[in-house]
Design a protein around this motif. Structure first.
Motif, PDB file in Angstrom:
ATOM      1  N   GLU A  61       7.278   8.274  -0.611  1.00 60.57           N
ATOM      2  CA  GLU A  61       6.020   8.824  -0.111  1.00 60.57           C
ATOM      3  C   GLU A  61       4.837   8.296  -0.913  1.00 60.57           C
ATOM      4  OE1 GLU A  61       4.012  13.196   0.861  1.00 60.57           O
ATOM      5  OE2 GLU A  61       6.108  13.043   0.183  1.00 60.57           O
ATOM      6  N   TYR A  62       5.033   8.161  -2.234  1.00 59.26           N
ATOM      7  CA  TYR A  62       3.969   7.583  -3.069  1.00 59.26           C
ATOM      8  C   TYR A  62       3.665   6.152  -2.643  1.00 59.26           C
ATOM      9  CZ  TYR A  62       1.718   5.479  -7.137  1.00 59.26           C
ATOM     10  OH  TYR A  62       0.866   4.783  -7.947  1.00 59.26           O
ATOM     11  N   GLY A  63       4.728   5.356  -2.412  1.00 56.43           N
ATOM     12  CA  GLY A  63       4.524   3.979  -1.985  1.00 56.43           C
ATOM     13  C   GLY A  63       3.836   3.898  -0.631  1.00 56.43           C
ATOM     14  N   MET A  64       4.173   4.801   0.283  1.00 57.58           N
ATOM     15  CA  MET A  64       3.564   4.806   1.606  1.00 57.58           C
ATOM     16  C   MET A  64       2.078   5.144   1.523  1.00 57.58           C
ATOM     17  SD  MET A  64       4.907   6.757   5.012  1.00 57.58           S
ATOM     18  CE  MET A  64       4.789   8.379   4.248  1.00 57.58           C
ATOM     19  N   SER A  98      -1.193   2.735   2.350  1.00 53.97           N
ATOM     20  CA  SER A  98      -2.219   3.212   3.275  1.00 53.97           C
ATOM     21  C   SER A  98      -3.606   3.119   2.645  1.00 53.97           C
ATOM     22  CB  SER A  98      -1.924   4.659   3.683  1.00 53.97           C
ATOM     23  OG  SER A  98      -0.671   4.768   4.309  1.00 53.97           O
ATOM     24  N   GLN A  99      -3.700   3.505   1.371  1.00 55.75           N
ATOM     25  CA  GLN A  99      -4.983   3.449   0.672  1.00 55.75           C
ATOM     26  C   GLN A  99      -5.454   2.009   0.491  1.00 55.75           C
ATOM     27  OE1 GLN A  99      -6.631   6.009   0.563  1.00 55.75           O
ATOM     28  NE2 GLN A  99      -5.931   7.647  -0.771  1.00 55.75           N
ATOM     29  N   GLU A 100      -4.519   1.108   0.180  1.00 53.80           N
ATOM     30  CA  GLU A 100      -4.889  -0.300   0.033  1.00 53.80           C
ATOM     31  C   GLU A 100      -5.340  -0.891   1.361  1.00 53.80           C
ATOM     32  OE1 GLU A 100      -1.394  -2.026  -1.668  1.00 53.80           O
ATOM     33  OE2 GLU A 100      -2.050  -1.663  -3.744  1.00 53.80           O
ATOM     34  N   ALA A 101      -4.729  -0.438   2.462  1.00 52.24           N
ATOM     35  CA  ALA A 101      -5.138  -0.910   3.786  1.00 52.24           C
ATOM     36  C   ALA A 101      -6.546  -0.436   4.132  1.00 52.24           C
ATOM     37  CB  ALA A 101      -4.149  -0.419   4.832  1.00 52.24           C
ATOM     38  N   GLU A 160      -8.545  -0.756  -3.902  1.00 52.63           N
ATOM     39  CA  GLU A 160      -7.820  -1.772  -4.668  1.00 52.63           C
ATOM     40  C   GLU A 160      -7.002  -1.112  -5.768  1.00 52.63           C
ATOM     41  OE1 GLU A 160      -6.060  -4.825  -5.193  1.00 52.63           O
ATOM     42  OE2 GLU A 160      -7.853  -5.332  -4.039  1.00 52.63           O
ATOM     43  N   LEU A 161      -5.657  -1.249  -5.676  1.00 59.21           N
ATOM     44  CA  LEU A 161      -4.756  -0.688  -6.677  1.00 59.21           C
ATOM     45  C   LEU A 161      -3.833  -1.741  -7.274  1.00 59.21           C
ATOM     46  CD1 LEU A 161      -3.713   2.598  -4.795  1.00 59.21           C
ATOM     47  CD2 LEU A 161      -5.309   2.388  -6.698  1.00 59.21           C
ATOM     48  N   SER A 162      -4.058  -3.000  -6.943  1.00 56.50           N
ATOM     49  CA  SER A 162      -3.209  -4.072  -7.445  1.00 56.50           C
ATOM     50  C   SER A 162      -3.680  -4.525  -8.821  1.00 56.50           C
ATOM     51  CB  SER A 162      -3.220  -5.252  -6.463  1.00 56.50           C
ATOM     52  OG  SER A 162      -4.520  -5.813  -6.391  1.00 56.50           O
ATOM     53  N   GLN A 163      -3.098  -5.612  -9.308  1.00 58.67           N
ATOM     54  CA  GLN A 163      -3.463  -6.147 -10.617  1.00 58.67           C
ATOM     55  C   GLN A 163      -4.889  -6.695 -10.641  1.00 58.67           C
ATOM     56  OE1 GLN A 163      -1.566  -5.911 -13.257  1.00 58.67           O
ATOM     57  NE2 GLN A 163       0.229  -5.068 -12.220  1.00 58.67           N
ATOM     58  N   LYS A 164      -5.470  -6.899  -9.466  1.00 55.89           N
ATOM     59  CA  LYS A 164      -6.837  -7.417  -9.412  1.00 55.89           C
ATOM     60  C   LYS A 164      -7.846  -6.377  -9.903  1.00 55.89           C
ATOM     61  CE  LYS A 164      -5.776 -10.400  -5.455  1.00 55.89           C
ATOM     62  NZ  LYS A 164      -6.105 -10.721  -4.037  1.00 55.89           N
ATOM     63  N   MET A 182      -2.610  -4.933  10.855  1.00 54.64           N
ATOM     64  CA  MET A 182      -2.859  -3.488  10.772  1.00 54.64           C
ATOM     65  C   MET A 182      -1.566  -2.758  10.433  1.00 54.64           C
ATOM     66  SD  MET A 182      -4.537  -0.998  13.662  1.00 54.64           S
ATOM     67  CE  MET A 182      -4.848   0.714  13.278  1.00 54.64           C
ATOM     68  N   PHE A 183      -1.627  -1.805   9.547  1.00 56.45           N
ATOM     69  CA  PHE A 183      -0.444  -1.075   9.096  1.00 56.45           C
ATOM     70  C   PHE A 183      -0.168   0.093  10.038  1.00 56.45           C
ATOM     71  CE2 PHE A 183      -1.812  -3.110   5.200  1.00 56.45           C
ATOM     72  CZ  PHE A 183      -0.620  -3.600   4.738  1.00 56.45           C
ATOM     73  N   THR A 184       1.048   0.193  10.505  1.00 54.54           N
ATOM     74  CA  THR A 184       1.490   1.362  11.250  1.00 54.54           C
ATOM     75  C   THR A 184       2.299   2.245  10.328  1.00 54.54           C
ATOM     76  OG1 THR A 184       3.526   0.308  11.981  1.00 54.54           O
ATOM     77  CG2 THR A 184       1.577   0.016  13.384  1.00 54.54           C
ATOM     78  N   LYS A 185       2.493   3.498  10.759  1.00 51.04           N
ATOM     79  CA  LYS A 185       3.256   4.423   9.911  1.00 51.04           C
ATOM     80  C   LYS A 185       4.679   3.935   9.716  1.00 51.04           C
ATOM     81  CE  LYS A 185       4.429   9.283   9.419  1.00 51.04           C
ATOM     82  NZ  LYS A 185       4.315  10.639   9.993  1.00 51.04           N
ATOM     83  N   LYS A 186       5.262   3.368  10.786  1.00 48.44           N
ATOM     84  CA  LYS A 186       6.625   2.859  10.693  1.00 48.44           C
ATOM     85  C   LYS A 186       6.703   1.662   9.765  1.00 48.44           C
ATOM     86  CE  LYS A 186      10.477   1.334  13.578  1.00 48.44           C
ATOM     87  NZ  LYS A 186      10.931   1.047  14.965  1.00 48.44           N
ATOM     88  N   GLY A 187       5.695   0.791   9.850  1.00 46.05           N
ATOM     89  CA  GLY A 187       5.687  -0.390   8.992  1.00 46.05           C
ATOM     90  C   GLY A 187       5.500  -0.047   7.544  1.00 46.05           C
TER      91      GLY A 187
END
Length: 286
Positions: A184-187, A191-194, A198-202, A1-6
């Motif tokens: 911020e964009y990467g964060m 979050s959206q991928e979690a 799906e935003l990867s190459q798949k 699970m993704f936390t904000k800090k992670g």
């Protein structure tokens, strides 16, 4: 699970174009000496087509980038973007004027006979090679300047060479904000991928465009809100009331800084000397 800090930690480890702390001799130089050197060398490279000089500057730029300790993967996105623009520029030059080099160098050496007016000549290839190494000369220097100069020191250097401190401070804020925006964009993306987006190459190309638009549009509005907050805070602190200001990050020029400026002046003088030697801007090996 993704936390904000992670998520923030993962975003900070992504390829962010901005100031990268280091201990190289380039990091130790004053911002004003690096800025003056970059301006002088850029003027020299942009104003001449002497392949010998441009090639020497491009090799020097690559060596400086290597000595700085900045990793190529840290600026991969920018390099890919500039590389695409460079290819489009070269292709456009050839399509609109396939024998432009023939007119410049006054000779025509056909390498391959194409269709209609689209022939491949040595003169045109030589001209396109010059355009290519012009990018190779200035792009590493520009990236090197941005990644080894702290934004506050950059603003101080602009003010030292005569730019209004209000403009210098605006540039400093912009440079500070770009890495924050990328982080911020990467964060948000993580979050959206979690959450299953799906935003990867798949994902398909269309799906990735739609998914990134869902991130970019809110990011733009939040950026505008942040800009308004910063401008209000600056007004409350009476920013711009005085004609001059001091800089906490001011760095006096040292011997290495004077040598750097002298090298830039030498390259510029050499450019003017080659103008007289070649009888113009172009070096003609034909």
């Amino acid at each position: 699970m993704f936390t904000k800090k992670g998520i923030s930690r993962m975003a900070s480890n992504s390829k962010v174009l901005g100031y990268q702390p280091g201990q190289s001799f380039i990091h130790q130089l004053s911002g004003v000496s690096k800025l003056i050197f970059f301006i002088l060398v850029s003027v020299s490279v942009m104003s001449t087509y002497d392949t010998r000089l441009i090639l020497a500057v491009s090799l020097g730029s690559l060596l400086l980038f290597q000595f700085s300790g900045i990793k190529w993967r840290q600026v991969r996105f920018v390099l890919i973007f500039i590389g695409i623009f460079l290819v489009l520029n070269l292709v456009t030059i050839y399509l609109f004027s396939p024998e432009y080099g023939v007119g410049i160098y006054g000779s025509r050496t056909v390498i391959a006979q194409g269709w209609g007016r689209f022939t491949v000549t040595a003169e045109q290839l030589f001209y396109l090679f010059n355009v290519f190494i012009k990018y190779l000369s200035t792009v590493p220097l520009a990236i090197l300047f941005l990644t080894t100069t702290h934004p506050s020191q950059f603003a101080s250097s602009l003010n030292q060479i005569g730019v209004s401190y209000k403009i210098a401070y605006a540039v400093s804020l912009a440079l500070r904000y770009v890495p924050d925006l990328q982080e911020e964009y990467g964060m948000i993306k993580k979050s959206q991928e979690a959450r299953g987006l799906e935003l990867s190459q798949k994902a398909t190309f269309v799906q990735r465009i739609k998914g990134n638009l869902q991130i970019v549009l809110p990011l733009i509005f939040s950026s505008l809100s942040r800009i308004e907050t910063i401008s209000t805070a600056m007004e409350l602190r009476r920013f711009g009331q005085h004609q001059k200001r001091t800089w906490y990050s001011y760095q006096p020029l040292k011997r290495s800084d004077y040598l750097t400026i002298a090298l830039g002046v030498t390259i510029l003088c050499l450019t003017f000397l080659l103008f007289f030697t070649n009888g113009g801007r172009f070096f003609n090996p034909f």
